[in-house]
Design an enzyme around this catalytic site. Structure first.
Site, PDB file in Angstrom:
ATOM      1  N   CYS A  79      -4.459 -18.130  -1.817  1.00  0.00           N
ATOM      2  CA  CYS A  79      -3.145 -17.497  -1.760  1.00  0.00           C
ATOM      3  C   CYS A  79      -2.059 -18.569  -1.632  1.00  0.00           C
ATOM      4  O   CYS A  79      -1.652 -18.929  -0.525  1.00  0.00           O
ATOM      5  CB  CYS A  79      -3.090 -16.524  -0.590  1.00  0.00           C
ATOM      6  SG  CYS A  79      -1.578 -15.549  -0.555  1.00  0.00           S
ATOM      7  N   THR A 317       3.074   8.316   7.473  1.00  0.00           N
ATOM      8  CA  THR A 317       3.002   9.302   6.382  1.00  0.00           C
ATOM      9  C   THR A 317       4.399   9.781   6.033  1.00  0.00           C
ATOM     10  O   THR A 317       5.294   9.792   6.881  1.00  0.00           O
ATOM     11  CB  THR A 317       2.124  10.508   6.764  1.00  0.00           C
ATOM     12  OG1 THR A 317       2.086  11.418   5.658  1.00  0.00           O
ATOM     13  CG2 THR A 317       2.659  11.239   7.988  1.00  0.00           C
ATOM     14  N   TYR A 318       4.571  10.147   4.776  1.00  0.00           N
ATOM     15  CA  TYR A 318       5.851  10.715   4.310  1.00  0.00           C
ATOM     16  C   TYR A 318       5.665  12.179   3.935  1.00  0.00           C
ATOM     17  O   TYR A 318       6.561  12.786   3.375  1.00  0.00           O
ATOM     18  CB  TYR A 318       6.368   9.908   3.104  1.00  0.00           C
ATOM     19  CG  TYR A 318       6.485   8.453   3.447  1.00  0.00           C
ATOM     20  CD1 TYR A 318       7.557   7.988   4.180  1.00  0.00           C
ATOM     21  CD2 TYR A 318       5.462   7.568   3.122  1.00  0.00           C
ATOM     22  CE1 TYR A 318       7.637   6.667   4.560  1.00  0.00           C
ATOM     23  CE2 TYR A 318       5.528   6.245   3.496  1.00  0.00           C
ATOM     24  CZ  TYR A 318       6.626   5.796   4.212  1.00  0.00           C
ATOM     25  OH  TYR A 318       6.683   4.493   4.609  1.00  0.00           O
ATOM     26  N   THR A 329      -1.458  14.301   4.549  1.00  0.00           N
ATOM     27  CA  THR A 329      -2.304  13.281   3.900  1.00  0.00           C
ATOM     28  C   THR A 329      -3.324  12.670   4.868  1.00  0.00           C
ATOM     29  O   THR A 329      -3.947  11.661   4.543  1.00  0.00           O
ATOM     30  CB  THR A 329      -1.428  12.153   3.307  1.00  0.00           C
ATOM     31  OG1 THR A 329      -0.681  11.543   4.387  1.00  0.00           O
ATOM     32  CG2 THR A 329      -0.461  12.693   2.264  1.00  0.00           C
ATOM     33  N   GLU A 394       3.759   4.570  -2.616  1.00  0.00           N
ATOM     34  CA  GLU A 394       2.497   5.136  -2.139  1.00  0.00           C
ATOM     35  C   GLU A 394       1.347   4.140  -2.310  1.00  0.00           C
ATOM     36  O   GLU A 394       0.423   4.088  -1.493  1.00  0.00           O
ATOM     37  CB  GLU A 394       2.211   6.450  -2.871  1.00  0.00           C
ATOM     38  CG  GLU A 394       3.193   7.550  -2.460  1.00  0.00           C
ATOM     39  CD  GLU A 394       3.135   8.777  -3.355  1.00  0.00           C
ATOM     40  OE1 GLU A 394       2.877   9.872  -2.838  1.00  0.00           O
ATOM     41  OE2 GLU A 394       3.366   8.642  -4.582  1.00  0.00           O
TER      42      GLU A 394
END
Length: 423
Positions: A79, A317-318, A329, A394
């Protein structure tokens, strides 16, 4: 011959359009999630607090050593973004530039972390109390104190998991780094494209997934699996063949010279036809009951900071899924977290691993396994192949879950080995 300069990448991410990215370089958090969301900001905040404590606040390790350990860890996953980020921090903290020319220039005490570093990065289930003993046992020279070692372990595991996030979001190096990005738009022919699939197909995938989530919840309320069946389903999931390896070019020299034993890579916890190491049962050694208190005892407040980070991402969560609002979810997020731990050989007795197969389609498993196990092999194709109708935010949310679940899994194996040594 004349060296031809490589074309600069356009924008912070190779996967996500620049206009959708809000970028925070300090914490290496790419917030493609809604920047106005309180929940998302709490994720950024907890990440920033942990990173600041690990690298800047009072602790057993000198500040320049902390950055060098992060450099060693990031190099395992090729990386260059994080290698260059922490190299700059190392020099700023007064580190000796020659150490960045290769591991042989670093002090023996830092080099002695290399075995633990490569196991943590690629096969943490192989870590035993013997590895701990070789570093902290009286008479060992140079000897690590347990406080120093736990600081180094958290730094390494944190950097490894950040590598997953950096690769999983396609983060390009900073403008002032080698191969850094610009905001000059690439020509249309060079724009990354999603695999060709009609929108209706993507929309259908979402509907099918939502239907499965509802059916699964009903089924679990009506049926109760035997413990034997639960174990069978875990073993089936753990030994499933998900091929992920792709061929990549060699990493830049600035990365390669900081990697010892570069051929040591990830191998499946349970390759088909081979005897697997014993599964770690979460009931026998868990973060909540064991790891948290050990970290807090040896590195005050760090257990609390890590726990907050795990909790924030687990509960984030949305209530949204693609074009649908008001969606619970929880079952999907739990399936993702437990699948990553399953890849690392960690089993929860009270979880039905049949849910993983129902909720995570194959292209998502390929992405998750690549990110969690060998993130340097993540590609644009792998990123675009799953959840084709979902927002980038998402997918970044999924990246956050992979990052934290992987971090916790690697820490659990090392903390268990330290606990065994201390008995």
């Amino acid at each position: 011959g004349v060296e031809v300069p490589r074309a600069l990448a356009s924008g912070p991410s190779a996967f996500i359009p620049a206009k959708q990215v809000h970028y925070n370089p300090l914490t290496v958090i790419l917030d493609a999630l809604s920047v106005t969301s309180i929940k998302c900001l709490s994720s950024v905040k907890s990440q920033k607090k942990t990173q600041h404590a690990l690298l800047e606040l009072d602790g057993p390790l000198p500040r320049h050593w902390r950055h060098y350990i992060a450099v060693m860890a990031a190099a395992r996953h090729h990386c260059s973004y994080l290698v260059q980020h922490h190299s700059a921090g190392f020099l700023e903290a007064g580190g000796e530039e020659s150490w960045l020319n290769g591991l042989e220039y670093a002090p023996t005490k830092l080099r002695s972390l290399q075995t633990l570093n490569k196991l943590l990065a690629h096969r943490p289930w192989l870590i035993t109390q013997q590895h701990i003993q070789e570093l902290v046992c009286p008479g060992v020279e140079p000897r690590w104190s347990l406080a120093e070692l736990i600081h180094a372990v958290v730094l390494m595991a944190h950097a490894h998991s950040l590598c997953s996030f950096v690769w999983g979001c396609g983060l390009n190096p900073e403008p002032d780094h080698i191969g850094g990005y610009t905001f000059q738009p690439p020509s249309p022919s060079h724009l990354p494209r999603s695999p060709h699939s009609p929108l209706v197909d993507g929309a259908m995938e979402v509907e099918v997934l939502m239907k499965r989530m509802v059916e699964l919840q009903q089924q679990q309320e009506e049926e109760e699996c035997t413990q034997e069946e639960m174990v069978t389903r875990f073993e089936r999931e753990r030994s499933e063949s998900i091929p992920t390896a792709v061929v990549r070019g060699a990493p830049p020299d600035l990365v390669l010279r900081l990697v010892e034993d570069p051929e040591f890579r990830y191998e499946d916890f349970a390759p088909r036809g081979e005897q697997a190491p014993p599964t770690m049962r979460a009931q026998d050694y868990s973060w909540e009951d064991h790891g948290f208190s050990l970290v807090n005892r040896l590195l005050p407040d760090m257990g609390q900071l890590l726990d907050e980070k795990f909790q924030v991402v687990s509960n984030l969560t949305y209530h949204r899924m693609a074009m649908h609002e008001g969606v619970d979810t929880h079952t999907l997020r739990k399936a993702l977290w437990n699948y990553i731990h399953c890849l690392y050989g960690i089993r929860y007795d009270d979880y039905d691993y049949g849910s993983v197969n129902v909720l995570l389609e194959r292209s998502l498993k390929v992405f998750v396994k690549t990110m969690a196990c060998h993130p340097e092999q993540t590609t644009t194709h792998i990123y675009h192949a799953f959840w084709r109708h979902f927002r980038h935010s998402e997918k970044v949310h999924a990246n956050l879950i992979v990052m934290e679940a992987r971090l916790q899994a690697a820490l659990l194996y090392t903390l268990r080995a330290i606990t065994h040594y201390m008995r």
